[in-house]
Design an enzyme around this catalytic site. Structure first.
Site, mmCIF file in Angstrom:
data_model
loop_
_atom_site.group_PDB
_atom_site.id
_atom_site.type_symbol
_atom_site.label_atom_id
_atom_site.label_comp_id
_atom_site.label_asym_id
_atom_site.label_seq_id
_atom_site.Cartn_x
_atom_site.Cartn_y
_atom_site.Cartn_z
ATOM 1 N N GLU A 286 0.817 -1.211 0.000
ATOM 2 C CA GLU A 286 0.000 0.000 0.000
ATOM 3 C C GLU A 286 0.854 1.265 0.000
ATOM 4 O O GLU A 286 0.577 2.214 -0.731
ATOM 5 C CB GLU A 286 -0.948 -0.002 1.206
ATOM 6 C CG GLU A 286 -2.011 -1.078 1.175
ATOM 7 C CD GLU A 286 -3.120 -0.798 0.165
ATOM 8 O OE1 GLU A 286 -3.047 0.220 -0.543
ATOM 9 O OE2 GLU A 286 -4.061 -1.605 0.088
ATOM 10 N N ARG A 290 0.982 3.905 -3.232
ATOM 11 C CA ARG A 290 0.342 5.194 -2.946
ATOM 12 C C ARG A 290 1.354 6.313 -2.714
ATOM 13 O O ARG A 290 1.258 7.378 -3.317
ATOM 14 C CB ARG A 290 -0.578 5.065 -1.727
ATOM 15 C CG ARG A 290 -1.738 4.105 -1.918
ATOM 16 C CD ARG A 290 -2.635 4.088 -0.690
ATOM 17 N NE ARG A 290 -3.618 3.014 -0.726
ATOM 18 C CZ ARG A 290 -4.929 3.191 -0.536
ATOM 19 N NH1 ARG A 290 -5.412 4.392 -0.304
ATOM 20 N NH2 ARG A 290 -5.754 2.167 -0.571
ATOM 21 N N ASP A 418 -5.404 -9.431 -8.169
ATOM 22 C CA ASP A 418 -5.604 -8.593 -9.345
ATOM 23 C C ASP A 418 -4.328 -8.038 -9.973
ATOM 24 O O ASP A 418 -4.017 -8.295 -11.137
ATOM 25 C CB ASP A 418 -6.566 -7.452 -9.012
ATOM 26 C CG ASP A 418 -6.191 -6.699 -7.727
ATOM 27 O OD1 ASP A 418 -5.222 -7.103 -7.046
ATOM 28 O OD2 ASP A 418 -6.881 -5.711 -7.394
ATOM 29 N N GLU A 554 -11.628 1.576 -10.870
ATOM 30 C CA GLU A 554 -11.243 0.582 -11.883
ATOM 31 C C GLU A 554 -12.057 0.683 -13.175
ATOM 32 O O GLU A 554 -11.503 0.538 -14.279
ATOM 33 C CB GLU A 554 -11.350 -0.830 -11.294
ATOM 34 C CG GLU A 554 -10.267 -1.180 -10.297
ATOM 35 C CD GLU A 554 -10.502 -0.559 -8.925
ATOM 36 O OE1 GLU A 554 -9.536 -0.439 -8.150
ATOM 37 O OE2 GLU A 554 -11.664 -0.192 -8.642
#
Length: 653
Positions: A286, A290, A418, A554
């Site tokens: 993360e 980010r 994903d 998305e």
């Protein structure tokens, strides 16, 4: 002979203390062991001492001999069972099996050497680049009055506790080789397109999206400046990493939208307030996508060295995650102490998390000249490449100690799986199409999806991508996260992977749009189940606990790719409809935007009181670019987006 007294002469010996076993007096007090011992005769004491001595001798000399004999028997038994088992299963014979192992290792080493050779060629070219003269910097910023309270910025002041922490600290601030700097040649800065000038020619729909961004930004600035996340209903804030997450995550969006004043304010905060020496455990994945990704992107788009300096600092603090024997990194690390560990919820890392850090670390090597960042993530990628898969598809959990996937793990293109597939393609593109091993893995995985995961719903025959529970049982469940795949497929087709990839992209993106269009609020749920029963009336099934919307990007991400690469205007129409739904149902008049609880309830969708940082860094950015008439603004020929929407330059050199 019995005398007149009626007594018989005799002797009695009593062993033990006896006072607790025999007591005919209710009022008699218990005596201490010392007093009882003193009341014993000399003979009684001698017998007790003798018994204790014999017991001690038995414990010291006899028991170890018995234990050793038993262990020897157990070892022999285990060895016999192991030999028997090996003989039962060794169908090829011992020599043949050894030869097969050697062949497998040789093939694996060949693949690693090939990839390493490609990687070394890229880095050699990077080091040969000539650094151009820096362009003029941006105007001097005027920071907002935010006060002195900076929660989550406390510096940890504590000694290192053990050897693991010492090793971690050494990686945070690595020892300097006095000759090391002689070989370092930071790569050339990216040629920048003047985003602030381009923003003067915004379309009307772009201006509306910029207004939405400023509404969210000003609420963040007012109620949570310098903190991680805004709670727009309660007008409060919360910390996740303690490093100004929403502010840093938005840097490149601000630049792309041409908001010079806001960019200058944010840059000044980064320069004077951003501090990574915080006593807080962060998730490697993360914070990489980010924070590190945004700092790198902001550096490339603006040329401001402060973003590069902060990125290198953060990259060094994340390196202890890779101190594992398997090359699979730990999921979490403390930014101040460098202590890395597995997640709190279990022993495994998410597969997507350990394979979605490569773009950022490769770019960090490029701008810093420090090859270690790229090398370490390349080792991770090659290790995962070597593991057995199901038609190119991977389970969603992997263990940092063993380096293996969790047996019978779920296979999905949704949560925890994903971006593994996304970064296979994008590593190949980022390298200027040189690292072919990742393209080959990606192509195999897409074929595996078509074979194992793709189905159609009833009655409309919508194409969707389901899951394999425990790696075997198909489930018609699709996370909203899966909708990134349409854009990735379209990008792969653009880079020469075939028209069938574009056809797949179009059908999947149409399905993702329908998950919005078929809801009363015109906003998609977090998870959708697809009806496969013949004669069914509705294609979509939304369970109550899955009906929330988190302002995710998305679907609009895929709309951007498909519009740019096909020119079809319907993708803009779909995007505008989604934007208007965000405006209608998630906008807080005086507080930014909030996630909602129920996309099926038009009258009262309910607010979750949280504005995710990706709404500013991704959702609004993709919408802004979707309505741009200037193809030079973050061109797909020059940049590749990381998983958080931060554009990083493609290395064509």
């Amino acid at each position: 002979m019995i005398g007149q007294t009626g007594r018989k002469d005799f002797s009695a010996i009593t062993l033990g203390f006896g006072s607790e076993d025999y007591n005919n007096s209710k009022g008699r007090r218990r005596q201490s062991p010392i007093r009882v011992w003193n009341r014993l005769s000399r003979l009684q004491r001698s017998i007790i001492c003798l018994m204790l001595a014999v017991g001690t001798i038995c414990a010291v000399y006899i028991i170890p001999v018995i234990y050793r004999d038993l262990s020897t028997v157990d070892d022999l038994d285990i060895s016999r069972r192991r030999i028997t088992k090996d003989n039962d299963h060794d169908l090829f014979g011992i020599k043949d099996r050894i030869q097969l192992d050697k062949d497998k290792q040789a093939k694996l080493q060949e693949l690693k050497n090939k990839a390493r050779f490609q990687l070394q060629g890229i880095m050699a070219q990077v080091k040969a680049d000539i650094q151009p003269k820096d362009p003029p910097g941006l105007e001097a910023p005027v920071p907002p009055d935010t006060g002195d309270n900076q929660e989550g910025q406390d510096v940890l002041q504590q000694p290192i506790a053990d050897e693991d922490d010492k090793k971690a600290a050494e990686q945070i601030i690595p020892p300097v080789d006095e000759h090391e700097n002689d070989a370092k040649q930071p790569a050339a800065k990216t040629a920048r397109y003047d985003l602030f000038e381009a923003a003067k020619h915004q379309t009307e729909k772009q201006k509306a999206i910029v207004a939405a961004f400023l509404h969210a930004w000003n609420a963040y600035k007012k109620h949570s400046w310098g903190h991680d996340e805004l709670h727009p209903i309660s007008k409060t804030h919360s910390e996740w990493f303690g490093v100004g997450l929403t502010l840093v995550d938005s840097l490149d969006t601000i630049a792309i939208m041409g908001l010079r004043q806001e960019f200058d304010e944010a840059k000044e905060w980064v320069k004077t307030k951003l501090n990574f020496n915080v006593n807080r455990d962060v998730n490697l994945f993360e914070i990489t996508i980010r924070i590190l990704g945004s700092l790198l992107s902001a550096y490339h788009l603006s040329g401001e060295d402060i973003f590069k300096e902060k990125a290198i600092d953060l990259g060094n603090r994340l390196m202890p995650c890779f101190n594992t024997g398997s090359k699979v990194p730990y999921s979490d690390v403390n930014l101040a102490s460098g202590r890395a560990h597995a997640p709190r919820w279990g022993p495994d890392s998410s597969t997507s998390e350990v394979t979605t850090i490569q773009l950022e670390f490769r770019d960090l090597s490029r701008i810093s000249g420090e090859k270690k960042f790229e090398d370490i993530v390349h080792e991770v990628s090659m290790h995962v490449h070597s593991l057995p898969k199901t038609s190119g598809l991977v389970p969603i959990f992997i263990n940092a100690q063993s380096g293996n996937f969790r047996q019978s793990g779920t296979i999905t293109v949704g949560a925890r799986g994903d971006s593994y597939y996304e970064y296979l393609l994008k590593q190949w593109i980022q390298s200027g199409k040189k690292l072919d091993v990742f393209k080959e893995d990606y192509v195999e995985a897409i074929a595996g999806m078509k074979e194992k995961l793709v189905r159609r719903s009833e009655p409309s025959k919508l194409l969707f991508v389901g899951e394999l529970l425990s790696g075997r049982s198909f489930s018609p469940k699709m996370d909203h996260l899966v909708c990134f795949l349409g854009g990735t497929l379209a990008l792969g087709s653009y880079y020469g992977l075939g028209e069938d990839h574009m056809d797949f992209a179009k059908e999947l993106t149409h399905t993702c749009y329908q998950t919005y269009n078929k809801m009363p609020t015109k906003l998609s749920p977090e998870i959708t189940y697809f009806n496969m029963a013949p004669g069914a009336q509705d294609d979509l099934i939304v369970k109550p606990l899955d009906a929330h919307n988190l302002l995710r990007p998305e679907t609009v991400e895929s709309l951007l790719y498909l519009h740019r690469l096909t020119g079809d205007k319907k993708y803009r129409e779909w995007g505008w409809q989604i934007f208007q739904a965000f405006e209608k149902y998630t906008k807080i008049p005086d507080g930014g935007y909030s996630s909602i609880n129920n996309v099926k309830n038009m009258g009262s969708p309910g607010f979750k009181d949280k504005m995710e940082s990706f709404f500013l860094s991704e959702t609004l950015k993709y919408l802004y670019l979707l309505f741009s008439d200037d193809p030079k603004v973050i061109s797909f020929d020059d940049y590749v987006f990381n998983s958080e929407g931060h554009p990083l330059p493609i290395n064509w050199t």
